[in-house]
Scaffold this active site. Structure first.
Site, PDB file in Angstrom:
ATOM      1  N   ASP A  72      68.757 139.730 136.465  1.00 13.90           N
ATOM      2  CA  ASP A  72      68.750 140.357 135.144  1.00 13.90           C
ATOM      3  C   ASP A  72      69.236 139.310 134.144  1.00 13.90           C
ATOM      4  OD1 ASP A  72      69.379 141.642 132.784  1.00 13.90           O
ATOM      5  OD2 ASP A  72      70.241 143.418 133.745  1.00 13.90           O
ATOM      6  N   LYS A 101      66.414 141.090 125.111  1.00 15.09           N
ATOM      7  CA  LYS A 101      67.246 140.693 123.964  1.00 15.09           C
ATOM      8  C   LYS A 101      66.706 139.547 123.095  1.00 15.09           C
ATOM      9  CE  LYS A 101      71.516 142.949 124.985  1.00 15.09           C
ATOM     10  NZ  LYS A 101      71.770 143.426 126.339  1.00 15.09           N
ATOM     11  N   PHE A 139      75.941 145.469 134.109  1.00 17.76           N
ATOM     12  CA  PHE A 139      75.273 146.367 133.167  1.00 17.76           C
ATOM     13  C   PHE A 139      73.775 146.105 133.234  1.00 17.76           C
ATOM     14  CE2 PHE A 139      73.388 147.652 129.153  1.00 17.76           C
ATOM     15  CZ  PHE A 139      73.828 148.962 129.080  1.00 17.76           C
TER      16      PHE A 139
HETATM   17  C1  PLP Z   1      71.484 144.683 127.050  1.00 20.85           C
HETATM   18  C2  PLP Z   1      71.291 144.575 128.520  1.00 20.85           C
HETATM   19  C3  PLP Z   1      70.463 145.469 129.209  1.00 20.85           C
HETATM   20  C4  PLP Z   1      69.790 146.640 128.544  1.00 20.85           C
HETATM   21  O1  PLP Z   1      68.885 146.256 127.554  1.00 20.85           O
HETATM   22  P1  PLP Z   1      68.345 147.358 126.496  1.00 20.85           P
HETATM   23  O2  PLP Z   1      67.349 146.603 125.680  1.00 20.85           O
HETATM   24  O3  PLP Z   1      69.542 147.822 125.719  1.00 20.85           O
HETATM   25  O4  PLP Z   1      67.730 148.449 127.279  1.00 20.85           O
HETATM   26  C5  PLP Z   1      70.289 145.259 130.567  1.00 20.85           C
HETATM   27  N1  PLP Z   1      70.897 144.247 131.213  1.00 20.85           N
HETATM   28  C6  PLP Z   1      71.695 143.374 130.572  1.00 20.85           C
HETATM   29  C7  PLP Z   1      72.318 142.245 131.333  1.00 20.85           C
HETATM   30  C8  PLP Z   1      71.939 143.518 129.213  1.00 20.85           C
HETATM   31  O5  PLP Z   1      72.765 142.663 128.597  1.00 20.85           O
END
Ligand code: PLP
Length: 390
Positions: free
Chosen positions: A213, A242, A127
């Protein structure tokens, strides 16, 4: 007709106040938060240091523009550089935007290598966000459905499978590998201990950028400041968001080596990104994690919760596996179990179910032992009665 767009399936509860690991709803009822707003409020709600930083900064200066120098932005960059081992930083407002910056760096890297049709290797069940480029990178057809045509050219391979990537080594338009050190939304999937080391070696051989990421895994969540620090490697590009602002929106893209030289004035930007309020808040978050020794607390709590769940659930038929890296905890059942979220809510505990059959816990780092006990007993109880009925 409702005045909010229908893009969220919301639970029937609204919170108006928080403190530590507790939240209170509109009826004054309290709840134990084992999700931290999805790995955001790592220091709990209304943390005094963070609150003080927000209030002070709000009274001083909230926003100017990236047309001008921003003192707290430079300080936050310095701080993150020293914590990460990276070289420079770009600030934005969310995870998806941090990944957009990362993907744009890969595109510029391709230009430099005279590759006109660059491809990025990504993984199944990943994701990376909801913008068009990041949903294209995401390894989940449900996230992409309806939004075609997708952004080219992401090549999806199985997660935790280095051989699958090695097989692509001959393909000469690949410029980068983009992965999560632990998949969060994909079901708390913890790869082999040396997965990132192997990816690092392969990327070095191929001159691909290793782009991590760490939007969910970063800022202490896995028990190190950043998950790649379990592996003693460095990525070329790193995305954060986050937990960085404990709820104040901020994202960051950090780069190193050739990737740190790719942006030049005018190639990327954002109005709000890195404003004084967000950066000052993030500095307070990092200070608090350090001052309160919270990385150590994450590791302690991780062991405590793992042991507790193992004791409660190891003999229970239908519990497929219990996975944990720091305070990212997944309990996979042999049935889809989304209904457990509502059942936990009825017992005033906030949890999440992801990938259909995996209970995901992302508790705050400031959790007390007795709150950890309550999570273990409540979740285990719910699982046992759920499995007994299925
Ligand atoms: C939450 C998340 C995203 C997206 O972040 P947003 O602030 O919702 O755009 C991207 N990559 C990972 C691994 C995530 O957990």
């Amino acid at each position: 007709m409702a005045t909010l767009m229908s893009n969220y399936a919301r639970l029937p509860v609204t919170f108006t106040k928080g403190e530590g690991a507790l939240l209170w709803d509109t009826e004054g009822q309290s709840y134990l938060d084992a999700l931290s707003g999805i790995a955001v409020c790592n220091l709990g709600h209304a943390h005094p240091n963070v609150t003080a930083a927000i209030c002070e900064q709000a009274q001083t200066l909230v926003h100017t523009s990236n047309i001008y120098g921003i003192e707290h932005q430079r300080r936050l960059a310095d701080r993150l550089i020293s914590l990460t081992g990276m070289e420079n930083a770009f600030f934005c407002n969310s995870g998806a935007e941090a990944n957009e910056a990362m993907i744009k760096l890969a595109r510029l890297y391709a230009r430099r290598k005279n590759i006109p049709n660059p491809a990025i290797i990504v993984t199944h069940n990943s994701f990376h966000g909801r913008t068009l480029a990041t949903l294209s990178a995401t390894g989940n057809p449900k996230v992409q459905q309806g939004f075609e045509p997708l952004v080219l050219d992401f090549i999806h391979v199985p997660y935790n499978d280095v051989a699958a990537i090695q097989q692509l080594a001959e393909q000469d338009n690949i410029v980068a590998v983009m992965v999560e050190p632990v998949q969060g939304e994909g079901g708390v999937n913890v790869p082999a201990d040396d997965y990132l080391n192997q990816l690092r070696t392969l990327c070095d051989q191929q001159q691909w950028l290793l782009m991590l990421d760490e939007i969910q895994t970063g800022i202490g969540r896995t028990g190190q400041w950043f998950a790649y620090q379990h592996n003693q490697i460095l990525p070329d590009v790193l995305s954060l968001a986050k937990g960085l602002g404990n709820g104040v929106p901020i994202g960051a893209c950090l780069a190193r080596g050739v990737a740190a030289e790719l942006f030049s004035p005018g190639t990327h930007g954002t109005t709000f990104g890195g404003n004084p309020l967000a950066c000052r808040t993030a500095l307070a978050v990092l200070d608090s994690i350090e001052q309160d020794n919270l990385l150590q607390r994450v590791n302690e709590l991780s062991e405590y919760l793992k042991k507790g769940f193992a004791t409660q659930l190891s003999e229970v038929q239908g519990v497929q596996s219990i996975r944990a890296k720091g305070l990212m905890i997944g309990i996979e059942l042999d049935h889809p179990c989304a209904e457990l979220v509502q059942q936990a809510l009825a017992q005033h505990l906030l949890i999440n179910v992801t990938a259909g059959n995996t209970i995901r816990l992302l508790p705050p780092f400031i959790l007390t032992d007795s709150q950890a006990d309550k999570i273990i007993l409540t979740v285990s109880g719910l699982i046992k009665s759920f499995l007994a009925m299925h």
